[in-house]
Design an enzyme around this catalytic site. Structure first.
Site, PDB file in Angstrom:
ATOM      1  N   PHE A 130       0.857  -1.194   0.000  1.00 36.07           N
ATOM      2  CA  PHE A 130       0.000   0.000   0.000  1.00 36.07           C
ATOM      3  C   PHE A 130       0.894   1.246   0.000  1.00 36.07           C
ATOM      4  O   PHE A 130       1.819   1.348   0.807  1.00 36.07           O
ATOM      5  CB  PHE A 130      -0.910  -0.036   1.230  1.00 36.07           C
ATOM      6  N   ASP A 199       2.047  -4.775   8.687  1.00 36.87           N
ATOM      7  CA  ASP A 199       0.824  -3.985   8.565  1.00 36.87           C
ATOM      8  C   ASP A 199      -0.346  -4.970   8.455  1.00 36.87           C
ATOM      9  O   ASP A 199      -0.383  -5.799   7.542  1.00 36.87           O
ATOM     10  CB  ASP A 199       0.908  -3.080   7.329  1.00 36.87           C
ATOM     11  N   TYR A 224     -10.869   1.230  10.391  1.00 38.23           N
ATOM     12  CA  TYR A 224     -12.101   1.477   9.621  1.00 38.23           C
ATOM     13  C   TYR A 224     -12.384   0.420   8.567  1.00 38.23           C
ATOM     14  O   TYR A 224     -13.356   0.530   7.846  1.00 38.23           O
ATOM     15  CB  TYR A 224     -12.082   2.875   8.986  1.00 38.23           C
ATOM     16  N   LYS A 225     -11.536  -0.587   8.461  1.00 40.43           N
ATOM     17  CA  LYS A 225     -11.781  -1.649   7.470  1.00 40.43           C
ATOM     18  C   LYS A 225     -12.563  -2.772   8.146  1.00 40.43           C
ATOM     19  O   LYS A 225     -13.718  -2.582   8.513  1.00 40.43           O
ATOM     20  CB  LYS A 225     -10.450  -2.089   6.857  1.00 40.43           C
ATOM     21  N   ARG A 383     -12.064  -5.113  -7.304  1.00 42.95           N
ATOM     22  CA  ARG A 383     -11.772  -5.717  -5.995  1.00 42.95           C
ATOM     23  C   ARG A 383     -13.063  -5.895  -5.209  1.00 42.95           C
ATOM     24  O   ARG A 383     -13.871  -4.975  -5.117  1.00 42.95           O
ATOM     25  CB  ARG A 383     -10.799  -4.787  -5.264  1.00 42.95           C
TER      26      ARG A 383
HETATM   27  C1  LIG Z   1      -5.863   1.110   4.312  1.00 38.53           C
HETATM   28  C2  LIG Z   1      -4.399   0.990   4.514  1.00 38.53           C
HETATM   29  C3  LIG Z   1      -3.680   2.002   5.145  1.00 38.53           C
HETATM   30  C4  LIG Z   1      -4.377   3.273   5.514  1.00 38.53           C
HETATM   31  O1  LIG Z   1      -3.572   4.159   6.178  1.00 38.53           O
HETATM   32  P1  LIG Z   1      -4.221   5.508   6.767  1.00 38.53           P
HETATM   33  O2  LIG Z   1      -3.122   6.126   7.490  1.00 38.53           O
HETATM   34  O3  LIG Z   1      -5.382   5.099   7.613  1.00 38.53           O
HETATM   35  O4  LIG Z   1      -4.728   6.314   5.627  1.00 38.53           O
HETATM   36  C5  LIG Z   1      -2.335   1.798   5.379  1.00 38.53           C
HETATM   37  N1  LIG Z   1      -1.722   0.658   5.002  1.00 38.53           N
HETATM   38  C6  LIG Z   1      -2.388  -0.339   4.378  1.00 38.53           C
HETATM   39  C7  LIG Z   1      -1.688  -1.576   3.993  1.00 38.53           C
HETATM   40  C8  LIG Z   1      -3.749  -0.194   4.102  1.00 38.53           C
HETATM   41  O5  LIG Z   1      -4.400  -1.154   3.470  1.00 38.53           O
END
Ligand SMILES: *Cc1c(COP(=O)(O)O)cnc(C)c1O
Length: 424
Positions: A130, A199, A224-225, A383
Site C-alpha cells: 500500500f 501492517d 475502519y476496514k 476488488r
Molecule cells: C488502508 C491501509 C492504510 C491506511 O492508512 P491511513 O493512514 O489510515 O490512511 C495503510 N496501510 C495499508 C496496507 C492499508 O491497506
C-alpha cells in the site's frame, strides 16, 4: 452448477448467520467493500450520541476521568489485541495507520541500529505494498540513512541477509489479497538478525493473526476496514514485550514524543520522559468520539468469540471467496476477467480481485448503481471484499448475477459509468 437455491441452503446452515443482526445495513445493497470501509454497527449511533450528549454535553471535562476517556486507547487497543494474538498491554488504539507506522518503523530502526551499527542499511518491502507504507518508509530511510528496497513477493526470501535492518510487509496485499506466512517470514528475518514490521490493515478482523506465536516485532493496522470503526477511525499499533521492556530499560523514545506518551503528562514538566510500556507510543489527545465508535466496531468482531472466533470467521470467509471465484468463472466466462487473488486458500485473504484489460472502473460503477458495492484499484483491478460477519451466500450469488448482466449487456460502456470520481 451451483444454484441460488444451493446458496440459500448454505445460509440456512450457517452458524454465524445471526451476527448479521449486529449491523444497520441499507436494504437492497450487497456490500463487498468492508475491506475499505466497514459497515455501520447497530450500536454505534447510540454510543456516539451518548458520548456527545451525556459524556461531553452534560459531564464536560469530568468525562476524562468519569467516563474513562483517558483509558480508551489502551482499553480499545486490548480488545483489538484479542483478535491479533496480543497479550493485554501490548496494543494501543491511536492515530492513523500511517502515523503509527512512522512510530514503530522508527523504533525498529533505532533498535537495529543499536545492535548492528552501520552494517544493516536496508529496509525491504513489497513494490506493490500500500503506497502510504512505502511513502512513510521513504521518509524514514532518507532521515536516518537507510535505503528502501522494493521487490516482488517471491523475491523477499532472497533479500533476507546481513544487510537487512527491517522487513516491512503488509500481511495481506490490498490489491491482490495474497497472504504472507507471518511466522515463517519472521523466523527467517530473525535468523539473520533483522526485525519485522507487519501492517495488518487487511488482516485484523479478516483472518486469524497470532503476533506472539509468530514472535513478530512490531505491527500496525487499520480501524475502519474489517474492524468497522467508521470513516477515519483510529488505527492501532502493537509492540512485542521484549522490545517494550528494552525500550523501558534503555529509555528509548519513539519520535512523536507528545505529552500523552509522557511518563507523567499532568506534571507538565519541560522535559520528555517516555511512559513505560505501550503507553509511550501515544502522542496527542485521543478522540473520545472516534474511539467510542471504534469500540462498537471491534465488539462486532469479538461477538464471534463464543461461535468459534476468528477461526470460524475464517472458515466462512474462505467459503464465501471460494464460492465467488467459482461462480464468476462459471457464469462470466469469455468476458476477460482474470483472477488475481490466489486460488490456494492458505494464500488468500478475505477478498477476491479480478484484473480486466479494459473497463474495470466502469464495470464497478455499473455494479454500484445496481446495489453491488465493490471498488476499483488502478490500473486494472476490480476488488471485492468479503466480510463473513454480515455477508450471506445468497448475496454472493446475487452479486455475480449482477456482474454477469453488466458484462453481457455491455452496460458499463455507457458514458456515466466512465467518469472518474475523486475516490475510487
Ligand atoms: C488502508 C491501509 C492504510 C491506511 O492508512 P491511513 O493512514 O489510515 O490512511 C495503510 N496501510 C495499508 C496496507 C492499508 O491497506
Amino acid at each position: 452448477m451451483t444454484t441460488r437455491h444451493d446458496c440459500e441452503a448454505l445460509d440456512a446452515q450457517d452458524p454465524l448467520a445471526r451476527l448479521r443482526e449486529q449491523f444497520a445495513l441499507p436494504a437492497g445493497t450487497i456490500y463487498l467493500d468492508g475491506n475499505s470501509l466497514g459497515v455501520l454497527p447497530a450500536t454505534t449511533a447510540a454510543r456516539v450520541h451518548d458520548v456527545v450528549t451525556r459524556e461531553w454535553g452534560a459531564d464536560l471535562i469530568t468525562s476524562w476521568n468519569k467516563a474513562g476517556w483517558i483509558h480508551l486507547p489502551q482499553r480499545v487497543g486490548d480488545k483489538i489485541g484479542r483478535l491479533i494474538g496480543a497479550r493485554p498491554g501490548e496494543t494501543l488504539a491511536a492515530d492513523s495507520t500511517s502515523v503509527n507506522l512512522y512510530k514503530v518503523l522508527s523504533a525498529a530502526l533505532e533498535i537495529v541500529g543499536r545492535d548492528a551499527p552501520p552494517a544493516r542499511q536496508r529496509i525491504v518491502s513489497e513494490r506493490h505494498n500500500f503506497p502510504t507504507d512505502l511513502y512513510i518508509a521513504q521518509s524514514l530511510a532518507a532521515q536516518h540513512g537507510f535505503t528502501l528496497e522494493l521487490v516482488e513477493p517471491d523475491e523477499i526470501a532472497a533479500q533476507i541477509d546481513e544487510r537487512l535492518a527491517v522487513l516491512m510487509l503488509t500481511q495481506v496485499n490490498y490489491r491482490t489479497g495474497r497472504v504472507h506466512d507471518m511466522a515463517a517470514v519472521t523466523r527467517a528475518a530473525h535468523e539473520c538478525g533483522a526485525l519485522t514490521v507487519w501492517d495488518l490493515a487487511h488482516s485484523a478482523g479478516a483472518i486469524p493473526v497470532d503476533l506472539n506465536a509468530a514472535e513478530a516485532d512490531f505491527a500496525v493496522g487499520c480501524g475502519y476496514k474489517y474492524l468497522n470503526g467508521g470513516p477515519g477511525a483510529p488505527a492501532f499499533l502493537w509492540v512485542h514485550r521484549r522490545h517494550l521492556e528494552r525500550m523501558d530499560r534503555e529509555q528509548l523514545w519513539q519520535p512523536l514524543s507528545g505529552w500523552m506518551g509522557h511518563a507523567a503528562p499532568f506534571e507538565f514538566g519541560p522535559d520528555y520522559r517516555p511512559a513505560p510500556g505501550i503507553a509511550r507510543f501515544a502522542c496527542g489527545t485521543p478522540s473520545a468520539l472516534a474511539l467510542g465508535a471504534l469500540e462498537c466496531g471491534v465488539d462486532t468482531v469479538l461477538a464471534a468469540e463464543p461461535l468459534g472466533g476468528m477461526a470460524a470467521l475464517r472458515r466462512k470467509s474462505l467459503a464465501l471467496t471460494g464460492l465467488f471465484i467459482r461462480l464468476v468463472e462459471e457464469r462470466c466466462t469469455g468476458h476477460g476477467l482474470e483472477l488475481v487473488t490466489p486460488r490456494d486458500e492458505a494464500l488468500r485473504g478475505s477478498q477476491v480481485s479480478f484484473a480486466r484489460a479494459e473497463g474495470g472502473y466502469a464495470i464497478v460503477q455499473a455494479l454500484i448503481e445496481r446495489g453491488v458495492i465493490g471498488d476499483f484499484r488502478a490500473p486494472d483491478v476490480l476488488r471485492f471484499g468479503f466480510t463473513p460477519l454480515y455477508l450471506r451466500f445468497a448475496d454472493v450469488w446475487d452479486a455475480v448475477e449482477q456482474l454477469r448482466q453488466v458484462l453481457e449487456t455491455g452496460q458499463w460502456r455507457e458514458a456515466r459509468f466512465n467518469v472518474k470520481a475523486a475516490v475510487t
